[in-house]
Write an enzyme that holds these catalytic residues in place. Structure first.
Site, mmCIF file in Angstrom:
data_model
loop_
_atom_site.group_PDB
_atom_site.id
_atom_site.type_symbol
_atom_site.label_atom_id
_atom_site.label_comp_id
_atom_site.label_asym_id
_atom_site.label_seq_id
_atom_site.Cartn_x
_atom_site.Cartn_y
_atom_site.Cartn_z
ATOM 1 N N LYS A 1 0.880 -1.173 0.000
ATOM 2 C CA LYS A 1 0.000 0.000 0.000
ATOM 3 C C LYS A 1 0.916 1.221 0.000
ATOM 4 O O LYS A 1 1.627 1.483 0.952
ATOM 5 C CB LYS A 1 -0.891 0.001 1.248
ATOM 6 C CG LYS A 1 -2.245 0.651 1.090
ATOM 7 C CD LYS A 1 -2.278 2.150 0.948
ATOM 8 C CE LYS A 1 -2.009 2.903 2.229
ATOM 9 N NZ LYS A 1 -1.810 4.367 1.953
ATOM 10 N N GLU B 1 8.925 1.131 11.290
ATOM 11 C CA GLU B 1 9.997 2.126 11.204
ATOM 12 C C GLU B 1 9.323 3.478 11.301
ATOM 13 O O GLU B 1 8.594 3.882 10.403
ATOM 14 C CB GLU B 1 10.758 1.946 9.887
ATOM 15 C CG GLU B 1 12.153 2.516 9.950
ATOM 16 C CD GLU B 1 12.202 3.918 9.416
ATOM 17 O OE1 GLU B 1 12.063 4.851 10.245
ATOM 18 O OE2 GLU B 1 12.343 4.089 8.208
ATOM 19 N N CYS C 1 12.909 10.554 8.391
ATOM 20 C CA CYS C 1 12.645 10.045 9.731
ATOM 21 C C CYS C 1 13.873 10.221 10.607
ATOM 22 O O CYS C 1 13.769 10.387 11.802
ATOM 23 C CB CYS C 1 12.246 8.578 9.657
ATOM 24 S SG CYS C 1 13.338 7.632 8.621
ATOM 25 N N GLU D 1 8.560 15.716 16.262
ATOM 26 C CA GLU D 1 9.081 15.628 14.896
ATOM 27 C C GLU D 1 8.415 16.699 14.033
ATOM 28 O O GLU D 1 7.196 16.733 13.890
ATOM 29 C CB GLU D 1 8.759 14.243 14.329
ATOM 30 C CG GLU D 1 9.353 14.010 12.964
ATOM 31 C CD GLU D 1 9.171 12.568 12.486
ATOM 32 O OE1 GLU D 1 8.028 12.092 12.434
ATOM 33 O OE2 GLU D 1 10.180 11.919 12.159
#
Ligand code: TXE
Length: 499
Positions: free
Chosen positions: A192, A268, A302, A393
């Site tokens: 996906k 992750e 990330c 973040e």
């Protein structure tokens, strides 16, 4: 004014045509069962590039059924490992033959610079495929010297159907890290893609079929998270999930997996990685590397080194030079030569980043450079330098520079404590000439990767993943194979006791 903004110029027309916009199920490009489509947008302008089939749970059902058949009956897990190896090697060759189109597609859909797509990401996709092609015929079990007269074997078998959900920041690399090891081990896949960047995966998946991949082994469903993504996570026909994305969504993915069939999950997730500059560092080099660590890929990494910790003895010089570097950063059309930074992925991220900058200013941070949009259309942001906003973040071109001091002697206790004071633990950078400082920090930092005097080195063989809320499990290298293998013990008695 910050940065050289070339964002007001007419966008360059990408040299690629959009060939694939449907779902890839059982080797065929097909419409969504609902007939629905959604737009994928050029982040340079906000204009629609193409409409793409919008997969939902019915399409996930179809894709999982195809992957199940290809696993349970199909040739893929039963082929010789060498044949699987050769399909992946041919795929890598095709990627190189079509490198220009793939790179253009990636830059168009994502907004990253063409130099980066063509110079790094397409080559890394091919490299990763060859790396895992090499593993395909080198995966073997072992023989256990069991007590008693028993012959005990351990077999490593493919897990089955892998559901994989990827984000938009590195669509091709995420494809590589997920699909490479899964296929090398003999699994079948339902992938996906992210709703922001559906195009490049469809293109390369067609090349993988051209390379000889049997139908149903890789199915690609474009669509949204709460619909197609959640259906994949909950599916009883999926044997394993791999997810890359935000920590919050990772928690949902894990829960859906647990509530359905307890499929194992690798995650992750996000980060807030420290980049530590010690007082013995060459400041010019440290500034450049720290800049790269946070601003690379529009800050949408990330592992972005988004908390820059600088020793008090070099702090003022570092801040001054970082500000100058940020202001020199060339923001503009990612197809244009010399541009270092393209637009952010979409309006939502664009607004989120500017909100973070404002919250930094509101809570007393000094805004040194940038802090606003660049140009007057598309999702371009000026490279921004400030302090604070050091916890969550941001996922944008925003550098936060924090000062630390040696509390006692040459100890690095303070910076270790502050660097580790995070729910995240993905990566860290250490910049120093001292072997002792490098060794101490490398051991003490609770993160999955420590880059010493370098950053963002992504070799296919080096494992990547997070401590704490940055994730579960590792991708790349030999470690990724473990995610896609079951372990089976086979025990037989040895009748003739003499043997
Ligand atoms: O992430 P999501 P978004 C971080 C970054 C960014 C923030 C939001 O901080 O600002 O996440 O980005 C699918 N069930 N990262 O909203 O939601 C979704 O369709 C199943 C860090 O894009 O995590 C997409 O394919 N799947 C990160 C993928 O999850 C679901 C990279 C990632 O989207 C789902 C991207 C659901 N309920 C963002 N909801 C990194 N680690 O690099 C969404 N998805």
């Amino acid at each position: 004014a910050a940065a050289t903004a070339t964002t007001t110029e007419e966008p360059i027309q990408p040299a690629v045509e959009i060939k694939y916009t449907q779902l890839l199920i059982n080797g065929n490009f097909v419409d969504a069962a609902s007939g629905k489509t959604f737009p994928t947008v050029d982040p340079r302008t906000g204009e629609v590039i193409a409409r793409v089939a919008e997969g939902d749970s019915e399409d996930i059902d179809r894709a999982v059924a195809a992957a199940r058949r290809a696993f349970d009956e199909g040739p893929w897990p039963r082929m010789t490992a060498y044949e699987r190896c050769r399909v992946l090697l041919r795929f890598a060759d095709l990627i190189e033959q079509h490198a220009d189109e793939i790179a253009a597609l990636e830059t168009w859909d994502n907004g990253k610079t063409l130099a980066q797509s063509a110079g790094a990401e397409v080559p890394m996709l091919a490299r990763c495929m060859r790396y895992y092609a090499g593993w395909a015929d080198k995966i073997h079990g072992l023989v256990v010297p069991a007590d008693g007269a028993h012959h005990a074997l351990v077999l490593h078998e493919p897990v089955g159907v892998a559901g994989q959900i990827i984000p938009w920041n590195f669509p091709l690399l995420m494809f590589a890290w997920k699909v490479g090891p899964a296929l090398a081990c003999g699994n079948t896949v339902v992938l996906k893609t992210a709703e922001q960047t559906p195009l490049s995966a469809l293109y390369v998946a067609s090349l993988l079929h051209e390379a000889g991949l049997p139908d149903g082994v890789l199915n690609v469903v474009s669509g949204f998270g709460p619909t197609a993504g959640a259906a994949l996570c909950s599916h009883m026909g999926v044997d394993k999930l791999a997810f890359t994305g935000s920590t919050g969504t990772g928690q949902i993915v894990l829960e859906l997996a647990a509530r359905s069939n307890l499929k194992p999950v690798t995650l992750e997730l996000g980060g807030k990685s420290p980049f530590i500059v010690m007082d013995d560092a060459d400041v010019d080099q440290a500034v450049e590397l720290a800049h790269h660590a946070v601003f690379f890929n529009q800050g949408q990494c990330c592992c972005a080194g988004s908390r820059t910790f600088v020793h008090e003895r070099v702090y003022d010089e570092f801040v001054e030079k970082s500000k100058a570097r940020a202001m020199k950063r060339v923001v503009g059309d990612p197809f244009r030569n010399g541009v270092e930074q393209g637009p952010q992925i979409d309006e939502e991220q664009f607004k989120k980043i500017l909100r973070y900058v404002q919250s930094g200013v509101d809570s007393g941070a000094t805004l040194l450079a940038g802090g606003d949009r660049a140009g007057n259309r598309g999702f371009y942001i000026q490279p921004t330098d400030d302090m604070k906003i050091a916890r969550e973040e941001i996922f944008g071109p925003v550098q936060t520079i924090l000062k630390f001091s040696h509390a006692r002697g040459s100890g690095v206790e303070e910076v270790i404590r502050r660097a580790n004071a995070s729910h995240y633990g993905l990566a860290a950078g250490v910049f120093t000439r001292s072997l002792d400082a490098a060794n101490t920090l490398s051991r003490a930092l609770r993160v999955g990767t420590v880059w010493v005097n370098c950053y963002d080195v992504f070799d296919a063989g080096i494992p990547f993943g997070g401590y704490k809320m940055s994730g579960v499990g590792r991708e790349k290298g030999v470690y990724a194979l473990r995610n896609y293998l079951q372990t089976k013990a086979v025990v037989t008695p040895i009748r003739d006791a003499a043997w």
